[in-house]
Design a protein around this motif. Structure first.
Motif, mmCIF file in Angstrom:
data_model
loop_
_atom_site.group_PDB
_atom_site.id
_atom_site.type_symbol
_atom_site.label_atom_id
_atom_site.label_comp_id
_atom_site.label_asym_id
_atom_site.label_seq_id
_atom_site.Cartn_x
_atom_site.Cartn_y
_atom_site.Cartn_z
ATOM 1 N N ALA A 74 -4.047 7.349 11.813
ATOM 2 C CA ALA A 74 -4.222 7.104 13.243
ATOM 3 C C ALA A 74 -4.605 5.651 13.514
ATOM 4 N N GLY A 75 -5.539 5.130 12.744
ATOM 5 C CA GLY A 75 -6.026 3.773 12.977
ATOM 6 C C GLY A 75 -4.970 2.708 12.775
ATOM 7 N N VAL A 76 -4.206 2.801 11.664
ATOM 8 C CA VAL A 76 -3.192 1.770 11.411
ATOM 9 C C VAL A 76 -2.050 1.876 12.415
ATOM 10 N N SER A 134 -0.064 -4.124 4.709
ATOM 11 C CA SER A 134 0.720 -5.295 4.327
ATOM 12 C C SER A 134 1.628 -5.733 5.470
ATOM 13 N N GLN A 135 2.236 -4.769 6.144
ATOM 14 C CA GLN A 135 3.093 -5.095 7.273
ATOM 15 C C GLN A 135 2.271 -5.642 8.446
ATOM 16 N N LEU A 136 1.111 -5.057 8.673
ATOM 17 C CA LEU A 136 0.257 -5.529 9.768
ATOM 18 C C LEU A 136 -0.233 -6.951 9.538
ATOM 19 N N PRO A 194 -1.029 8.947 -0.047
ATOM 20 C CA PRO A 194 -1.525 8.403 1.216
ATOM 21 C C PRO A 194 -1.999 6.954 1.102
ATOM 22 N N ARG A 195 -2.684 6.619 0.007
ATOM 23 C CA ARG A 195 -3.191 5.250 -0.143
ATOM 24 C C ARG A 195 -2.050 4.240 -0.231
ATOM 25 N N GLU A 196 -0.898 4.665 -0.787
ATOM 26 C CA GLU A 196 0.254 3.771 -0.857
ATOM 27 C C GLU A 196 0.871 3.574 0.526
ATOM 28 N N ILE A 197 0.940 4.645 1.303
ATOM 29 C CA ILE A 197 1.481 4.540 2.663
ATOM 30 C C ILE A 197 0.622 3.599 3.496
ATOM 31 N N ILE A 198 -0.696 3.774 3.419
ATOM 32 C CA ILE A 198 -1.599 2.913 4.185
ATOM 33 C C ILE A 198 -1.538 1.479 3.664
ATOM 34 N N GLY A 199 -1.419 1.320 2.351
ATOM 35 C CA GLY A 199 -1.305 -0.021 1.791
ATOM 36 C C GLY A 199 -0.082 -0.755 2.319
ATOM 37 N N GLY A 223 -12.978 2.885 3.862
ATOM 38 C CA GLY A 223 -12.288 3.253 2.629
ATOM 39 C C GLY A 223 -12.554 4.660 2.148
ATOM 40 N N LEU A 224 -12.906 5.579 3.058
ATOM 41 C CA LEU A 224 -13.193 6.967 2.671
ATOM 42 C C LEU A 224 -12.385 7.943 3.522
ATOM 43 N N PRO A 225 -11.053 7.878 3.460
ATOM 44 C CA PRO A 225 -10.243 8.771 4.295
ATOM 45 C C PRO A 225 -10.362 10.221 3.855
#
Length: 314
Positions: free
Chosen positions: A24-26, A75-77, A66-71, A45-47
């Motif tokens: 949601a946040g990203v 990176s895009q942001l 999930p951590r890869e998707i957020i990573g 850092g505690l999803p």
């Protein structure tokens, strides 16, 4: 870099501060960064999803951690010049005149014109031996997220609230199902025909231990000593707010079916002007796609409020 993201007397406040850096946040941050607004994303850092190895049902991301998707998202942001990221725990939040102030442990204070709370919830797991260490690996809450991977195995559903019998009916679409009522949550008369039609076995004696080697599951031991063969388990735990910020700010909290939720309207506005919320903290439907969509709406709504209520960009 961290120090430069915090505000002082010589720096203008952020347009929007987002607290919580999962789906949601990203997603909220992406809308605001693309709108060229100065946005700060704060994440501890505690999803909630840190216990699972892969996310499923998320279009274009199926099977990725999930951590890869957020990573990838971060990176895009980072390519957007008005986006800032700060790793840390937001401990206090308050309104100070026209701005919100967010205090971070040992890192100072950030100021923003708007706030988006994507702080998530935590799971209060049932106190059953062998459950906690298997959570997210062979014991799950959402069959839409993990049912396909355990399909056609013998599945257990451990009741944890009055809606658990409905969960058992859904789970039975993925495999033969045993429903543990825990001696408290019997299926009601309206559901019994579905239980019979779907051959759902009902175990009235409470589950007391998950048995198996490593994180694998071979059986559930019930209080009467019976060993019930199962290979995967679903249970929907009660939830709790992981952050005190919504209450500190005076946002209305409602009692959801599984636990407290921040009350929002269809634009993700909370009861406090200038504060928005999105993700699991606003909905009992825990799903990466839904959380991301809610974040998009919160980001767009925060931007619209800046345009129509906050004047020109500056």
């Amino acid at each position: 870099m961290t120090a430069s993201l915090l505000d002082n007397a010589d720096r203008p406040p952020h347009d929007v501060i987002i607290i919580g850096g999962s789906f949601a946040g990203v997603s909220a941050a992406m809308q605001l960064a693309r709108a060229r607004r100065r946005v700060l994303l704060i994440d501890a850092g505690l999803p909630r999803n840190r216990f699972v190895e892969s996310a499923h049902g998320f279009l274009g991301q199926d099977g990725r951690a999930p951590r890869e998707i957020i990573g990838t998202a971060l990176s895009q942001l980072s390519a957007y010049p008005t986006f800032g990221f700060l790793a840390g725990q937001a401990q206090q939040a308050r309104r100070n005149g026209a701005f919100f102030e967010v205090e971070l442990k040992e890192k100072g204070v950030a100021r923003g014109r708007r706030l988006i709370l994507a702080t998530g919830v935590g799971d209060a797991l049932p106190e059953i031996a062998g459950l906690r260490e298997r959570w997210g690996l062979s014991i799950f809450s959402c069959p839409y997220c993990h049912g396909f991977e355990v399909a056609d195995r013998r599945l257990g559903v451990i009741a944890n609230h009055p809606m658990s019998a409905h969960q058992a009916v859904l789970v039975s679409d993925w495999g033969p199902t045993v429903y543990f009522t825990q001696g408290r949550f019997e299926p009601d008369e309206d559901l019994l025909p579905l239980f019979r039609a779907r051959n759902i076995e009902v175990e009235h004696s409470p589950a007391v231990e998950i048995l198996g080697t490593g994180t694998a599951i071979e059986a559930i031991r019930s209080a009467n000593g019976r060993m019930v063969p199962v290979e995967a388990v679903f249970t929907a735990p009660r939830t709790y707010l992981t952050s005190p910020l919504a209450e500190q700010l005076g946002c209305r909290i409602e009692d959801g079916p599984l636990g407290p939720l921040i009350s929002v309207d269809d634009q993700k506005r909370t009861s406090i002007e200038g504060i928005f919320a999105a993700g699991d903290v606003t909905s009992m439907m825990a799903n990466a796609t839904m959380a991301s969509a809610a974040g998009v709406m919160a980001g767009v709504s925060a931007h619209r409020s800046l345009v129509f209520d906050g004047g020109a960009q500056g």
